[in-house]
Design a protein around this motif. Structure first.
Motif, PDB file in Angstrom:
ATOM      1  N   GLU A  68      -5.081  -4.833 -13.315  1.00  0.00           N
ATOM      2  CA  GLU A  68      -5.908  -3.704 -13.276  1.00  0.00           C
ATOM      3  C   GLU A  68      -6.241  -2.951 -14.854  1.00  0.00           C
ATOM      4  OE1 GLU A  68      -7.289  -2.088 -10.752  1.00  0.00           O
ATOM      5  OE2 GLU A  68      -6.881  -4.076  -9.697  1.00  0.00           O
ATOM      6  N   ARG A  71       0.574 -14.256  -1.379  1.00  0.00           N
ATOM      7  CA  ARG A  71       0.786 -12.943  -1.301  1.00  0.00           C
ATOM      8  C   ARG A  71       1.506 -12.084  -2.279  1.00  0.00           C
ATOM      9  NH1 ARG A  71       4.924 -10.099   1.287  1.00  0.00           N
ATOM     10  NH2 ARG A  71       3.516  -9.313   2.972  1.00  0.00           N
ATOM     11  N   GLY A 105       1.174  -8.518  -7.088  1.00  0.00           N
ATOM     12  CA  GLY A 105       2.116  -7.349  -6.368  1.00  0.00           C
ATOM     13  C   GLY A 105       3.418  -7.050  -7.304  1.00  0.00           C
ATOM     14  N   PRO A 131       3.200  -5.172  -1.750  1.00  0.00           N
ATOM     15  CA  PRO A 131       1.810  -6.238  -1.996  1.00  0.00           C
ATOM     16  C   PRO A 131       0.702  -5.209  -2.444  1.00  0.00           C
ATOM     17  CG  PRO A 131       2.339  -5.372   0.314  1.00  0.00           C
ATOM     18  CD  PRO A 131       3.539  -5.068  -0.475  1.00  0.00           C
ATOM     19  N   PHE A 132      -0.263  -5.614  -3.379  1.00  0.00           N
ATOM     20  CA  PHE A 132      -0.963  -4.872  -3.754  1.00  0.00           C
ATOM     21  C   PHE A 132      -2.602  -5.565  -3.745  1.00  0.00           C
ATOM     22  CE2 PHE A 132       1.404  -1.944  -6.175  1.00  0.00           C
ATOM     23  CZ  PHE A 132       0.971  -1.091  -6.861  1.00  0.00           C
ATOM     24  N   GLU A 133      -3.607  -4.564  -3.483  1.00  0.00           N
ATOM     25  CA  GLU A 133      -4.944  -5.147  -3.611  1.00  0.00           C
ATOM     26  C   GLU A 133      -5.762  -4.071  -4.261  1.00  0.00           C
ATOM     27  OE1 GLU A 133      -6.487  -6.000   0.022  1.00  0.00           O
ATOM     28  OE2 GLU A 133      -5.127  -7.582   0.498  1.00  0.00           O
ATOM     29  N   LYS A 134      -6.590  -4.473  -5.381  1.00  0.00           N
ATOM     30  CA  LYS A 134      -7.616  -3.558  -5.950  1.00  0.00           C
ATOM     31  C   LYS A 134      -6.683  -2.512  -6.665  1.00  0.00           C
ATOM     32  CE  LYS A 134     -11.374  -5.068  -3.168  1.00  0.00           C
ATOM     33  NZ  LYS A 134     -12.483  -4.623  -2.317  1.00  0.00           N
ATOM     34  N   ARG A 144      -4.029  -0.787  -5.775  1.00  0.00           N
ATOM     35  CA  ARG A 144      -3.131   0.209  -4.891  1.00  0.00           C
ATOM     36  C   ARG A 144      -2.274  -0.886  -3.889  1.00  0.00           C
ATOM     37  NH1 ARG A 144      -4.828   5.173  -5.271  1.00  0.00           N
ATOM     38  NH2 ARG A 144      -3.820   5.591  -3.392  1.00  0.00           N
ATOM     39  N   PRO A 145      -1.107  -0.273  -3.322  1.00  0.00           N
ATOM     40  CA  PRO A 145      -0.117  -0.874  -2.343  1.00  0.00           C
ATOM     41  C   PRO A 145      -1.335  -1.133  -0.855  1.00  0.00           C
ATOM     42  CG  PRO A 145       0.770   0.817  -3.155  1.00  0.00           C
ATOM     43  CD  PRO A 145      -0.625   1.055  -3.813  1.00  0.00           C
ATOM     44  N   SER A 146      -1.268  -2.425  -0.513  1.00  0.00           N
ATOM     45  CA  SER A 146      -1.879  -3.162   0.630  1.00  0.00           C
ATOM     46  C   SER A 146      -1.142  -2.886   1.815  1.00  0.00           C
ATOM     47  CB  SER A 146      -2.369  -4.412   0.365  1.00  0.00           C
ATOM     48  OG  SER A 146      -1.463  -5.338  -0.106  1.00  0.00           O
ATOM     49  N   GLY A 147       0.112  -2.478   1.637  1.00  0.00           N
ATOM     50  CA  GLY A 147       0.987  -2.512   2.882  1.00  0.00           C
ATOM     51  C   GLY A 147       2.445  -1.895   2.340  1.00  0.00           C
TER      52      GLY A 147
END
Length: 593
Positions: free
Chosen positions: A254, A357, A361, A386-389, A391-394
């Protein structure tokens, strides 16, 4: 012969008898084989005491190197560790090399002669061709050598905290370090107290508004990573309203700074009319921030309640556990972790060894709480988010647990280890330090990556919901004082009450009062020694001399001594943390040996 060497020999022999048209394909295989790294070493049979997701294994690389803080691993696989305090020779850095690639340290070298302000070292990071490290008052760097284990030359001073801005005190002095991709160094300057009160940590004392401490504290400062002899005034305040940071990392995916903040202390002790002991144990949250330039995290005015997912106004500024005020105007956390877990390192995983996964992260090392009593202490594990874009994704997960070595942590001193630092090796292995004696684990993935799924996480998810150091405590069932104080009262009335009296005020002649006592509320070891050894001769308490003999009570069990001391420290006008049977056992063993 190593697997890669055998494969190379096979390829060369095949090329000699292969038509030209097939050479390109074999060349591809040859190139691929040349890029193979050494095979992962065999793990310890018990994974070094750790509980990990299925497919992961661990090996203890080194043990008892000293109270370790952050660490870094260079491209050769050499490990560099910052000690909390320098050793007896004045060396506060440790370099470690695994020569034979079996996963165990073969060379352990202590080095580093430099002024060390505060005896509270933390940071250790590789940046460019230097290794940077921090004390409580300075940031230094050494130039690395591409072949040698130890760096070359003398340490260079990058930043000194000249303490010219210490008007309000200096509590949160740890200085983790992070670097961006444009030559900048980031260093937090923590809050000088708990919550910017007029009288620091005095129950009921109101907060200063506006908070003058924010000018030089409670934020992140940006510096030139290559400029020598800087002070805080040479830097730029990059973000404000962040109370205390030890967990910090630059997210390469990021291109942004991230931190996990240590939240405030003692909601119940300071404001019992608004918060009960359970709320004080689990709140406020440890806040996970994406730190864009100019953000205001809200300290000291606001705290985050992860149970309700809201920022709320601190009672020092008019809050009551419900009022939010203008909390919507300050930065909201990406996530709130349970209170007092003590996030002490953050690492965004960039390797390829682990299942997909985990890529990009965040791993968080929770050093563990000290003020959750009368409930079990919390933290003492490594979490994964876990991260996506960006931000946390879970939700957060338990990645590694078992550091403390026991089921229920009554007192911080009971823990065998407290996870502290996280770093990734060149092959994607994850390295973790701990701060009690200085053990280093290497965590590896040896399963089939394409088969990794929710099933591999199930046993860790169960630990999240059942382990007392991870789950939210039950208000009644997990209150450790309930049974301890009852049994402590029985021991006190049987062995202590006749001398110190049932009200703890003594007899006014031979036996001193234990009511509202500095000794009782002081360090635990002298109290335990007093019970085990007894006391003879005159003593003076509050200006009055007493000469009654206190016999040794070493015949009491560790549990009985722990319970009676806890009972005394929670009654008779005293208010101090529990003492555990493990603490008593350690002191007893040292006395007997």
């Amino acid at each position: 012969m190593k697997r890669s060497a055998w494969f190379m020999e096979y390829i060369f022999s095949a090329v000699k008898n292969t038509p030209f048209s097939s050479i390109s394909f074999l060349g591809f295989i040859l190139i691929f084989s040349c890029q193979q790294t050494d095979p992962l070493p065999k793990a310890d049979t018990d994974n070094g005491g750790l509980f990990l997701p299925d497919g992961f294994e661990a090996i203890v690389v080194a043990d008892s190197i000293g109270r370790s803080r952050h660490l870094a691993v260079d491209q050769k696989g050499d490990i560099y560790v910052k000690l909390r305090v320098p050793d007896k020779n004045g060396h506060g850095l440790v370099a470690i090399r695994d020569v034979d690639k079996n996963g165990k340290a073969d060379l352990v070298e202590y080095f580093g002669g430099y002024p060390d302000t505060g005896n509270y070292g933390t940071g250790m990071r590789v940046y460019g061709d230097h290794i940077y490290f921090s004390t409580a008052g300075e940031v230094y760097r050494y130039r690395m050598d591409k072949d040698q284990l130890l760096p070359v030359g003398e340490p260079e001073l990058i930043l000194i905290d000249d303490y010219k801005n210490a008007k309000y005190g200096y509590e949160h002095i740890a200085k983790p370090i992070a670097f961006d991709n444009e030559g900048h160094l980031y260093v937090p300057f923590g809050s000088p107290g708990d919550i910017c009160q007029e009288l620091n940590r005095k129950p009921g004392s109101l907060g200063m508004n506006p908070c003058p401490q924010l000018e030089w504290h409670g934020g992140i400062w940006q510096f030139d990573a290559n400029k020598l002899n800087q002070t805080q005034k040479d830097g730029k305040r990059y973000a404000t309203g962040i109370r205390s940071v030890v967990a910090m990392d630059w997210n390469q995916e990021e291109n942004e700074l991230y931190v996990v903040q240590h939240g405030r202390d003692d909601l119940n002790k300071s404001w019992p009319e608004f918060f009960d002991i359970w709320e004080s144990a689990v709140l406020p949250s440890e806040e996970f921030f994406r730190v864009e330039e100019g953000i205001d995290g809200g300290w000291p005015y606001y705290y985050f309640d992860h149970l309700e997912g809201k920022k709320k106004l601190n009672p020092e500024y008019g809050g009551d556990g419900e009022i939010q005020g203008d909390a919507h105007l300050v930065e909201q956390p990406l996530m709130g972790f349970p209170g007092h877990f003590a996030p002490n390192d953050l690492h965004f995983y960039k390797g390829d060894q682990f299942p997909e996964r985990y890529k990009n992260g965040a791993f968080v090392a929770f050093h563990g709480s000290t003020i959750r009593g009368p409930y079990p202490q919390g933290g003492y594990f490594v979490a994964f988010v876990p991260f996506e874009k960006g931000r946390p994704s879970g939700d957060w997960e338990v990645f590694a647990d078992g550091f403390a070595g026991l089921d229920t942590i009554v007192s911080t001193g009971d823990a065998l280890a407290r996870p502290m630092g996280i770093a990734m090796g060149p092959d994607g292995s994850l390295y973790i330090t701990e701060s009690v004696k200085g053990k280093i684990w290497r965590i590896m993935y040896k399963g089939e990556k394409q088969e990794f799924g929710e099933g591999a996480l199930s046993k860790l998810e169960k630990r999240k919901n059942t382990r007392t150091n991870i789950k939210d405590p039950d208000k009644e069932l997990d209150n450790l004082e309930t049974g301890m104080i009852e049994s402590g009262a029985q021991v006190y009335n049987l062995y202590c009450g006749t001398c110190h009296q049932r009200d703890g005020k003594g007899d006014g002649n031979r036996f001193p009062p234990i009511h509202n006592s500095q000794v009782i509320n002081g360090r635990t070891r002298p109290l335990i020694e007093l019970i085990l050894n007894g006391l003879e001769g005159p003593i003076v308490v509050e200006g009055v001399a007493y000469n009654g003999v206190m016999p040794s009570h070493s015949f009491l069990s560790n549990t009985e001594i722990a319970s009676v001391l806890t009972y005394i420290r929670k009654n008779f006008g005293n208010d101090s943390p529990n003492i555990s049977a493990i603490e008593v056992g350690k002191v007893r063993t040292q006395i007997e040996n």
